[in-house]
Design an enzyme around this catalytic site. Structure first.
Site, PDB file in Angstrom:
ATOM      1  N   CYS A  11     -52.221  -6.393 -17.722  1.00 35.73           N
ATOM      2  CA  CYS A  11     -52.021  -6.107 -16.287  1.00 35.73           C
ATOM      3  C   CYS A  11     -50.929  -5.081 -15.989  1.00 35.73           C
ATOM      4  O   CYS A  11     -51.183  -4.086 -15.314  1.00 35.73           O
ATOM      5  CB  CYS A  11     -51.701  -7.402 -15.545  1.00 35.73           C
ATOM      6  SG  CYS A  11     -53.075  -8.541 -15.555  1.00 35.73           S
ATOM      7  N   ASP A  25       0.864  -1.190   0.000  1.00 36.74           N
ATOM      8  CA  ASP A  25       0.000   0.000   0.000  1.00 36.74           C
ATOM      9  C   ASP A  25       0.893   1.229   0.000  1.00 36.74           C
ATOM     10  O   ASP A  25       2.048   1.168   0.440  1.00 36.74           O
ATOM     11  CB  ASP A  25      -0.927  -0.001   1.238  1.00 36.74           C
ATOM     12  CG  ASP A  25      -2.191   0.814   1.008  1.00 36.74           C
ATOM     13  OD1 ASP A  25      -3.280   0.220   0.938  1.00 36.74           O
ATOM     14  OD2 ASP A  25      -2.076   2.053   0.866  1.00 36.74           O
ATOM     15  N   PHE A  35     -38.206  -7.689 -25.541  1.00 41.52           N
ATOM     16  CA  PHE A  35     -38.965  -6.521 -25.986  1.00 41.52           C
ATOM     17  C   PHE A  35     -39.685  -5.875 -24.792  1.00 41.52           C
ATOM     18  O   PHE A  35     -39.708  -6.417 -23.690  1.00 41.52           O
ATOM     19  CB  PHE A  35     -39.955  -6.954 -27.075  1.00 41.52           C
ATOM     20  CG  PHE A  35     -40.527  -5.808 -27.862  1.00 41.52           C
ATOM     21  CD1 PHE A  35     -39.748  -4.691 -28.169  1.00 41.52           C
ATOM     22  CD2 PHE A  35     -41.840  -5.830 -28.298  1.00 41.52           C
ATOM     23  CE1 PHE A  35     -40.274  -3.634 -28.891  1.00 41.52           C
ATOM     24  CE2 PHE A  35     -42.376  -4.781 -29.026  1.00 41.52           C
ATOM     25  CZ  PHE A  35     -41.586  -3.674 -29.318  1.00 41.52           C
ATOM     26  N   ASN A  42     -24.342  -4.398  -8.362  1.00 39.64           N
ATOM     27  CA  ASN A  42     -24.516  -3.302  -7.400  1.00 39.64           C
ATOM     28  C   ASN A  42     -25.743  -2.462  -7.733  1.00 39.64           C
ATOM     29  O   ASN A  42     -26.490  -2.041  -6.851  1.00 39.64           O
ATOM     30  CB  ASN A  42     -23.267  -2.409  -7.390  1.00 39.64           C
ATOM     31  CG  ASN A  42     -22.204  -2.989  -6.458  1.00 39.64           C
ATOM     32  OD1 ASN A  42     -22.461  -3.934  -5.738  1.00 39.64           O
ATOM     33  ND2 ASN A  42     -21.020  -2.424  -6.491  1.00 39.64           N
TER      34      ASN A  42
HETATM   35  N1  LIG Z   1     -15.545  -1.818   0.066  1.00 39.34           N
HETATM   36  C1  LIG Z   1     -16.325  -2.764  -0.414  1.00 39.34           C
HETATM   37  O1  LIG Z   1     -17.210  -3.283   0.248  1.00 39.34           O
HETATM   38  C2  LIG Z   1     -16.118  -3.259  -1.830  1.00 39.34           C
HETATM   39  C3  LIG Z   1     -16.785  -4.412  -2.267  1.00 39.34           C
HETATM   40  C4  LIG Z   1     -16.565  -4.867  -3.557  1.00 39.34           C
HETATM   41  C5  LIG Z   1     -15.720  -4.175  -4.403  1.00 39.34           C
HETATM   42  N2  LIG Z   1     -15.096  -3.027  -3.962  1.00 39.34           N
HETATM   43  C6  LIG Z   1     -14.182  -2.356  -4.887  1.00 39.34           C
HETATM   44  O2  LIG Z   1     -12.863  -2.715  -4.503  1.00 39.34           O
HETATM   45  C7  LIG Z   1     -11.975  -1.611  -4.679  1.00 39.34           C
HETATM   46  C8  LIG Z   1     -11.307  -1.277  -3.380  1.00 39.34           C
HETATM   47  O3  LIG Z   1     -12.289  -0.869  -2.453  1.00 39.34           O
HETATM   48  P1  LIG Z   1     -11.931  -0.574  -0.938  1.00 39.34           P
HETATM   49  O4  LIG Z   1     -13.208  -0.211  -0.269  1.00 39.34           O
HETATM   50  O5  LIG Z   1     -11.119  -1.693  -0.394  1.00 39.34           O
HETATM   51  O6  LIG Z   1     -11.004   0.744  -1.116  1.00 39.34           O
HETATM   52  P2  LIG Z   1     -10.205   1.562  -0.011  1.00 39.34           P
HETATM   53  O7  LIG Z   1     -10.269   2.967  -0.407  1.00 39.34           O
HETATM   54  O8  LIG Z   1     -10.677   1.148   1.360  1.00 39.34           O
HETATM   55  O9  LIG Z   1      -8.719   1.039  -0.163  1.00 39.34           O
HETATM   56  C9  LIG Z   1      -7.926   1.267  -1.286  1.00 39.34           C
HETATM   57  C10 LIG Z   1      -6.477   1.189  -0.863  1.00 39.34           C
HETATM   58  O10 LIG Z   1      -5.662   1.272  -2.035  1.00 39.34           O
HETATM   59  C11 LIG Z   1      -4.479   1.958  -1.644  1.00 39.34           C
HETATM   60  N3  LIG Z   1      -3.726   2.402  -2.828  1.00 39.34           N
HETATM   61  C12 LIG Z   1      -3.968   3.444  -3.656  1.00 39.34           C
HETATM   62  N4  LIG Z   1      -3.022   3.515  -4.618  1.00 39.34           N
HETATM   63  C13 LIG Z   1      -2.170   2.494  -4.420  1.00 39.34           C
HETATM   64  C14 LIG Z   1      -1.007   2.030  -5.065  1.00 39.34           C
HETATM   65  N5  LIG Z   1      -0.515   2.660  -6.142  1.00 39.34           N
HETATM   66  N6  LIG Z   1      -0.370   0.950  -4.585  1.00 39.34           N
HETATM   67  C15 LIG Z   1      -0.863   0.307  -3.498  1.00 39.34           C
HETATM   68  N7  LIG Z   1      -1.957   0.708  -2.823  1.00 39.34           N
HETATM   69  C16 LIG Z   1      -2.607   1.779  -3.278  1.00 39.34           C
HETATM   70  C17 LIG Z   1      -5.000   3.076  -0.757  1.00 39.34           C
HETATM   71  O11 LIG Z   1      -3.967   3.632   0.040  1.00 39.34           O
HETATM   72  C18 LIG Z   1      -6.042   2.315   0.066  1.00 39.34           C
HETATM   73  O12 LIG Z   1      -5.476   1.764   1.235  1.00 39.34           O
HETATM   74  C19 LIG Z   1     -12.826  -0.483  -5.257  1.00 39.34           C
HETATM   75  O13 LIG Z   1     -12.736  -0.511  -6.663  1.00 39.34           O
HETATM   76  C20 LIG Z   1     -14.226  -0.832  -4.815  1.00 39.34           C
HETATM   77  O14 LIG Z   1     -15.190  -0.295  -5.680  1.00 39.34           O
HETATM   78  C21 LIG Z   1     -15.261  -2.572  -2.689  1.00 39.34           C
END
Ligand SMILES: NC(=O)c1ccc[n+]([C@@H]2O[C@H](COP(=O)([O-])OP(=O)(O)OC[C@H]3O[C@@H](n4cnc5c(N)ncnc54)[C@H](O)[C@@H]3O)[C@@H](O)[C@H]2O)c1
Length: 439
Positions: free
Chosen positions: A268, A30, A262, A214
């Site tokens: 109804c 991260d 379609f 979603n």
């Molecule tokens: N939160 C959910 O319940 C959920 C469920 C299904 C899908 N998603 C999808 O999953 C993805 C992640 O969601 P999330 O809620 O975990 O996001 P989040 O914002 O909680 O976490 C994202 C993380 O990515 C890190 N990051 C950013 N750039 C980076 C890089 N270059 N290298 C490494 N780390 C980096 C950020 O620091 C952060 O910790 C999104 O696309 C979201 O739409 C989320």
């Protein structure tokens, strides 16, 4: 396996912890050093049921490594999950800056790696992103080829915050969008122990279905809430109503009515929608989603009209006139609407519908045709073969297998088939084929 997880937010942190619990060596990456430090100390970077205990357990196992270096993580692992955030831009478009920046770094790291590597994007990405944006970036920065030197997949994530560990172990299914067959073995190894079917598809389908999962959830919540607002205004208990609606697993909570085709019609649905919208108006209840249903249904009918207009052909044959296959009911049939619009625009029509023909003979629909749609009644023919041989464009509005089989046999290459019902066996058609909203 040796696995790297990029992005340690909700999705990444839970994946890292569950994969490590399953016995894999997991390297977490991260750009947020606080998250790395928390995990290093055996603490969860997200507030989530079960995570404090799980993170503590896997940190103590020695199977979790943490780093801020993309290159190190790629070098030490065979498979990477990308779970970085994809938030909204102010204009609503998806902000892909994090995933694009990371993908450039992944490409640079792949350039330095000799072994084949698999990258699985798990972030939610708008359809087309992986094939059109991310794979080209990986190839450009690595100077290597997808499907040869590395493999890219898209695996939508279905976990819900609050129950994400439970959801990890019991997903509705595992969907894997593939750009090559190589990673199938990886998916089998990682996910075949879960009580969920693994379904392979192409990447764009996987990206798209995640969005509409979603959106369907949002639509269901809005439906329940609009029902409740209307119920409140008429002193009916919305909980009792919704509970009963959900008990019907045949028509309501099922795949019934979930197939593209379609516009709806019949005696109804349109009239009942109108009545409920009228009650809402009387009671000053705003139900914008339910109010939009009939206009949306009309837009769909207009799509058929547009496709016919675009063909430039004027002699049209209709297979079907009733509102659905297997009935003679013409009330509010969208095919009747479509036929009326076409007649108004000067097209020549012939219409064949076996059920309506019979009911005309025995009189069931005779009165309705004679009084309400006499201009359409006069276009009906009992000679199906003649309709097929004389029409330039054939609109398939019912899915009777015998009629479709005859159509397939007799179609000619200068004809166009406009399919409103997703006919089977269309590969056998000599004519050009267009679906109302599919290829
Ligand atoms: N939160 C959910 O319940 C959920 C469920 C299904 C899908 N998603 C999808 O999953 C993805 C992640 O969601 P999330 O809620 O975990 O996001 P989040 O914002 O909680 O976490 C994202 C993380 O990515 C890190 N990051 C950013 N750039 C980076 C890089 N270059 N290298 C490494 N780390 C980096 C950020 O620091 C952060 O910790 C999104 O696309 C979201 O739409 C989320």
């Amino acid at each position: 396996m040796d696995i790297s997880v990029f992005g340690l937010g909700y999705v990444g942190a839970v994946s890292l912890a569950c994969l490590a619990k399953e016995g894999h060596n997991v390297t977490g990456v991260d750009i947020d050093s606080t998250k790395l430090a928390l995990l290093q100390a055996g603490k969860s970077p997200v507030i989530e049921t079960g995570m404090p205990e799980l993170v503590q357990e896997v940190a103590a196992s020695g199977r979790v490594k943490l780093t801020g270096s993309t290159q190190e993580a790629i070098a030490q692992t065979q498979l990477s999950f990308v779970c970085v955030g994809t938030p909204s831009q102010p204009n609503g478009n998806q902000d892909q800056s994090a995933v694009v920046r990371l993908t450039e770094q992944l490409g640079e790291a792949l350039k330095l790696k000799n072994d084949r590597h698999t990258i699985v994007f798990r972030s939610t990405l708008v359809p087309g992103t992986v094939m059109n944006t991310l794979i080209p970036i990986l190839e450009k920065f690595s100077k290597k080829t997808n499907g040869v030197d590395f493999d890219v997949c898209f695996q939508p994530e279905f976990l819900r915050e609050g129950s994400s560990i439970k959801d990890y172990y019991k997903p509705p299914f595992t969907v894997a969008g593939l750009s090559s067959n190589e990673p199938k073995a990886v998916f089998e190894q990682l996910f075949s122990s879960l009580p969920a079917e693994i379904i392979y598809t192409d990447i764009a389908t996987a990206e798209t279905m995640k969005y509409f999962c979603n959106i369907f959830h949002a639509l269901k919540i809005t439906f329940a809430n609009e029902v409740a607002r209307l119920c409140e205004s008429i002193q009916v208990d919305p909980h009792a109503v919704m509970e009963l609606i959900c008990k019907d697993r045949q028509l309501n909570i099922s795949s019934a009515y979930m197939k593209p085709g379609f516009s709806f019609g019949g005696s109804c649905l349109p009239k009942d929608l109108r009545a409920i919208n009228y009650i809402a108006k009387q009671n000053d209840v705003d139900i914008p989603m339910l109010k939009a249903v009939l206009p949306s249904n009309r837009v769909h009918l207009d799509c058929a009209l547009q496709k016919i207009a675009q063909s430039g052909l004027k002699k049209i044959g209709f297979i079907g006139l009733s509102f659905k296959t297997g009935t003679d009911d013409l009330r509010e049939s969208p095919l009747v609407d479509l036929a009326e619009k076409l007649i108004g625009k000067g097209y020549t029509l012939k219409i064949y519908d076996p059920e309506v023909n019979i009911s005309t003979l025995i009189g069931a629909n005779k009165h309705f045709i004679e009084t309400s749609i006499p201009h359409i009644g006069s276009l009906m023919t009992a000679d199906y073969e003649n309709l097929l041989s004389t029409s330039e464009i054939i609109v398939v509005g019912i899915s009777d297998p015998d009629l479709v089989a005859t159509l397939i046999k007799s179609s000619r290459k200068e004809q166009i088939i406009l399919d409103l019902v997703n006919i089977k066996g269309r590969d056998g058609l000599s004519a050009s084929y267009i679906g109302i909203c599919w290829k």
